[in-house]
Structures are given as structure tokens and as C-alpha cells.
Design a protein around this motif. Sequence first.
Motif, PDB file in Angstrom:
ATOM      1  N   ARG A  83      34.307 -52.082 -23.851  1.00  0.00           N
ATOM      2  CA  ARG A  83      34.452 -52.623 -22.491  1.00  0.00           C
ATOM      3  C   ARG A  83      33.163 -52.478 -21.698  1.00  0.00           C
ATOM      4  O   ARG A  83      32.167 -53.076 -22.070  1.00  0.00           O
ATOM      5  N   ASP A  84      33.187 -51.708 -20.630  1.00  0.00           N
ATOM      6  CA  ASP A  84      31.997 -51.532 -19.792  1.00  0.00           C
ATOM      7  C   ASP A  84      31.399 -50.136 -19.947  1.00  0.00           C
ATOM      8  O   ASP A  84      30.641 -49.680 -19.088  1.00  0.00           O
ATOM      9  N   GLN A  85      31.755 -49.487 -21.036  1.00  0.00           N
ATOM     10  CA  GLN A  85      31.242 -48.151 -21.311  1.00  0.00           C
ATOM     11  C   GLN A  85      29.719 -48.182 -21.444  1.00  0.00           C
ATOM     12  O   GLN A  85      29.161 -49.113 -22.027  1.00  0.00           O
ATOM     13  N   LYS A  86      29.057 -47.186 -20.890  1.00  0.00           N
ATOM     14  CA  LYS A  86      27.616 -47.075 -21.078  1.00  0.00           C
ATOM     15  C   LYS A  86      27.367 -46.601 -22.504  1.00  0.00           C
ATOM     16  O   LYS A  86      27.967 -45.624 -22.958  1.00  0.00           O
ATOM     17  N   ILE A  87      26.497 -47.297 -23.222  1.00  0.00           N
ATOM     18  CA  ILE A  87      26.164 -46.946 -24.601  1.00  0.00           C
ATOM     19  C   ILE A  87      24.787 -46.303 -24.594  1.00  0.00           C
ATOM     20  O   ILE A  87      23.841 -46.864 -24.029  1.00  0.00           O
ATOM     21  N   VAL A  88      24.688 -45.132 -25.220  1.00  0.00           N
ATOM     22  CA  VAL A  88      23.452 -44.362 -25.193  1.00  0.00           C
ATOM     23  C   VAL A  88      23.004 -44.049 -26.613  1.00  0.00           C
ATOM     24  O   VAL A  88      23.779 -43.506 -27.413  1.00  0.00           O
ATOM     25  N   GLU A  89      21.755 -44.384 -26.918  1.00  0.00           N
ATOM     26  CA  GLU A  89      21.153 -44.006 -28.203  1.00  0.00           C
ATOM     27  C   GLU A  89      20.716 -42.558 -28.048  1.00  0.00           C
ATOM     28  O   GLU A  89      19.806 -42.234 -27.310  1.00  0.00           O
ATOM     29  N   ASN A  90      21.418 -41.687 -28.753  1.00  0.00           N
ATOM     30  CA  ASN A  90      21.281 -40.243 -28.589  1.00  0.00           C
ATOM     31  C   ASN A  90      20.163 -39.694 -29.471  1.00  0.00           C
ATOM     32  O   ASN A  90      20.423 -39.130 -30.518  1.00  0.00           O
ATOM     33  N   SER A  91      18.940 -39.880 -29.035  1.00  0.00           N
ATOM     34  CA  SER A  91      17.798 -39.368 -29.790  1.00  0.00           C
ATOM     35  C   SER A  91      17.042 -38.365 -28.944  1.00  0.00           C
ATOM     36  O   SER A  91      16.652 -38.659 -27.814  1.00  0.00           O
ATOM     37  N   ASN A  92      16.829 -37.180 -29.509  1.00  0.00           N
ATOM     38  CA  ASN A  92      16.057 -36.163 -28.802  1.00  0.00           C
ATOM     39  C   ASN A  92      14.578 -36.492 -28.759  1.00  0.00           C
ATOM     40  O   ASN A  92      13.851 -35.977 -27.915  1.00  0.00           O
ATOM     41  N   PHE A  93      14.114 -37.315 -29.690  1.00  0.00           N
ATOM     42  CA  PHE A  93      12.682 -37.537 -29.844  1.00  0.00           C
ATOM     43  C   PHE A  93      12.205 -38.904 -29.394  1.00  0.00           C
ATOM     44  O   PHE A  93      11.023 -39.100 -29.171  1.00  0.00           O
ATOM     45  N   ASP A  94      13.096 -39.858 -29.280  1.00  0.00           N
ATOM     46  CA  ASP A  94      12.717 -41.219 -28.939  1.00  0.00           C
ATOM     47  C   ASP A  94      13.037 -41.485 -27.472  1.00  0.00           C
ATOM     48  O   ASP A  94      14.203 -41.581 -27.085  1.00  0.00           O
TER      49      ASP A  94
ATOM     50  N   PHE B  50      11.825 -44.180 -25.872  1.00  0.00           N
ATOM     51  CA  PHE B  50      11.857 -45.617 -25.623  1.00  0.00           C
ATOM     52  C   PHE B  50      13.225 -46.178 -26.021  1.00  0.00           C
ATOM     53  O   PHE B  50      13.977 -46.658 -25.179  1.00  0.00           O
ATOM     54  N   TRP B  51      13.574 -46.114 -27.295  1.00  0.00           N
ATOM     55  CA  TRP B  51      14.854 -46.638 -27.757  1.00  0.00           C
ATOM     56  C   TRP B  51      16.004 -45.724 -27.372  1.00  0.00           C
ATOM     57  O   TRP B  51      17.131 -46.189 -27.186  1.00  0.00           O
ATOM     58  N   GLY B  52      15.745 -44.442 -27.286  1.00  0.00           N
ATOM     59  CA  GLY B  52      16.798 -43.463 -27.018  1.00  0.00           C
ATOM     60  C   GLY B  52      16.707 -42.843 -25.636  1.00  0.00           C
ATOM     61  O   GLY B  52      15.916 -43.246 -24.788  1.00  0.00           O
ATOM     62  N   CYS B  53      17.542 -41.810 -25.458  1.00  0.00           N
ATOM     63  CA  CYS B  53      17.609 -41.137 -24.153  1.00  0.00           C
ATOM     64  C   CYS B  53      16.683 -39.934 -24.070  1.00  0.00           C
ATOM     65  O   CYS B  53      16.468 -39.392 -22.990  1.00  0.00           O
ATOM     66  N   GLY B  54      16.136 -39.501 -25.211  1.00  0.00           N
ATOM     67  CA  GLY B  54      15.245 -38.349 -25.197  1.00  0.00           C
ATOM     68  C   GLY B  54      15.995 -37.041 -24.996  1.00  0.00           C
ATOM     69  O   GLY B  54      17.169 -37.023 -24.630  1.00  0.00           O
ATOM     70  N   ARG B  55      15.310 -35.974 -25.249  1.00  0.00           N
ATOM     71  CA  ARG B  55      15.895 -34.640 -25.155  1.00  0.00           C
ATOM     72  C   ARG B  55      16.456 -34.350 -23.766  1.00  0.00           C
ATOM     73  O   ARG B  55      17.499 -33.745 -23.600  1.00  0.00           O
ATOM     74  N   ASP B  56      15.753 -34.810 -22.726  1.00  0.00           N
ATOM     75  CA  ASP B  56      16.166 -34.515 -21.353  1.00  0.00           C
ATOM     76  C   ASP B  56      17.057 -35.608 -20.742  1.00  0.00           C
ATOM     77  O   ASP B  56      17.369 -35.572 -19.565  1.00  0.00           O
ATOM     78  N   ARG B  57      17.457 -36.574 -21.564  1.00  0.00           N
ATOM     79  CA  ARG B  57      18.340 -37.679 -21.146  1.00  0.00           C
ATOM     80  C   ARG B  57      17.699 -38.593 -20.102  1.00  0.00           C
ATOM     81  O   ARG B  57      18.378 -39.301 -19.385  1.00  0.00           O
ATOM     82  N   ARG B  58      16.361 -38.574 -20.009  1.00  0.00           N
ATOM     83  CA  ARG B  58      15.665 -39.431 -19.051  1.00  0.00           C
ATOM     84  C   ARG B  58      14.912 -40.566 -19.738  1.00  0.00           C
ATOM     85  O   ARG B  58      14.122 -41.258 -19.102  1.00  0.00           O
ATOM     86  N   GLY B  59      15.147 -40.744 -21.031  1.00  0.00           N
ATOM     87  CA  GLY B  59      14.461 -41.814 -21.758  1.00  0.00           C
ATOM     88  C   GLY B  59      14.956 -43.182 -21.329  1.00  0.00           C
ATOM     89  O   GLY B  59      15.933 -43.321 -20.594  1.00  0.00           O
ATOM     90  N   ASP B  60      14.281 -44.211 -21.816  1.00  0.00           N
ATOM     91  CA  ASP B  60      14.603 -45.591 -21.437  1.00  0.00           C
ATOM     92  C   ASP B  60      15.926 -46.100 -22.006  1.00  0.00           C
ATOM     93  O   ASP B  60      16.516 -47.021 -21.468  1.00  0.00           O
ATOM     94  N   ASN B  61      16.371 -45.541 -23.138  1.00  0.00           N
ATOM     95  CA  ASN B  61      17.621 -45.962 -23.783  1.00  0.00           C
ATOM     96  C   ASN B  61      17.646 -47.466 -24.062  1.00  0.00           C
ATOM     97  O   ASN B  61      18.652 -48.137 -23.876  1.00  0.00           O
ATOM     98  N   CYS B  62      16.534 -48.001 -24.513  1.00  0.00           N
ATOM     99  CA  CYS B  62      16.458 -49.446 -24.745  1.00  0.00           C
ATOM    100  C   CYS B  62      17.442 -49.923 -25.811  1.00  0.00           C
ATOM    101  O   CYS B  62      17.979 -51.033 -25.694  1.00  0.00           O
ATOM    102  N   TYR B  63      17.721 -49.104 -26.832  1.00  0.00           N
ATOM    103  CA  TYR B  63      18.687 -49.554 -27.836  1.00  0.00           C
ATOM    104  C   TYR B  63      20.092 -49.636 -27.233  1.00  0.00           C
ATOM    105  O   TYR B  63      20.820 -50.596 -27.491  1.00  0.00           O
TER     106      TYR B  63
END
Length: 160
Positions: free
Chosen positions: A114-125, A127-140
Motif C-alpha cells: 500500500r503506502d508503506q515506506k520501503i527502506v533499503e536497510n544497509s548500514n554501509f550504503d 545512496f541506495w540505502g538508509c545507512g547506519r544512522d538512517r539518514r541515507g538517501d534510500n534511493c532503492y
Amino acid sequence: MSLFSADNGESDLYLSRTDPESPFGTHAAFSFELEGKIWPTVEHYFQGMKFTDEVWQEKIRAAATPGLARKLGRKRNKSFRRDWKQVRETVMTRGVYVRCRTHPELTEQLLKTRDQKIVENSNFDYFWGCGRDRRGDNCYGKVLMNVRDKLREEQESARA
């Protein structure tokens, strides 16, 4: 979460792009045709599109696993196409979209979020992911949500 289920609650959906068991990941074994070729996974397609050298693209497309395709796509002795940073999100979106259109069960599963936020859970990425601190771009995650919106629009237009 089983292979084909989505939590429809209020919480965000965290996933790993490289999990071969996740239907939303780039390593999931759902082949599709794009650029006149059959690609075994989105990862194969994404890595192959980094290059204009057709021989190298084919080597990546034919890689035995998505992990090997990724490794080949990261070779620094081969030069990436000049516009890669500008087109990489479009390339990823095309791969995910065409895979979903090829495999209706993937469309169905993505729409179930539905409208759930989808997050690429990567500690290291970051750009594509959210990063360790959850402040990444989450482009995926954004790619998946954009594809979901497009598939929903198409489904609603077909009903009208």
C-alpha cells in the motif's frame, strides 16, 4: 515476513536489496527482457548497464550469480559510462519496473505494501540505502515506491 507477504501495518518495510529471498531485492531470481536481452536478475541488468562495452556487458549478464555480476560491475579497470551518475536511478527503476511487469506476482506483492515506506536497510550504503544512522538517501526504497505508484496508476487506468 515470508517470501510473498507484506506487513500492511503502519510500520516501515525494511529490506535488503541483496537478499535473494526477498521478492523486492535486486538479487531475486526473476528474469526479464530489456535492451534486447534476457537478464537473470535486476542486479545483472543494473551492473551491465554501467558499461558501454558490449562484450563486458555480456560477461556481466552471463555471470553465474548476482553476486558475481555485482563484482564484475565494480571492476575499476573498466570505465563506467560517462553519464552513469545521472542515469543510475533511471536504470534501476527500469529494471525493477520491467521485472514487475514480467512477473505479475511481484506487482501484486509490491501493491500489497500500500503506502508503506520501503527502506533499503544497509548500514554501509548511504545512496541506495538508509545507512547506519538512517539518514541515507534510500534511493532503492524510493525506486520501489515510485514503481509501486506507477503500477497502481496503470491498474486504476485499466479499471476505468
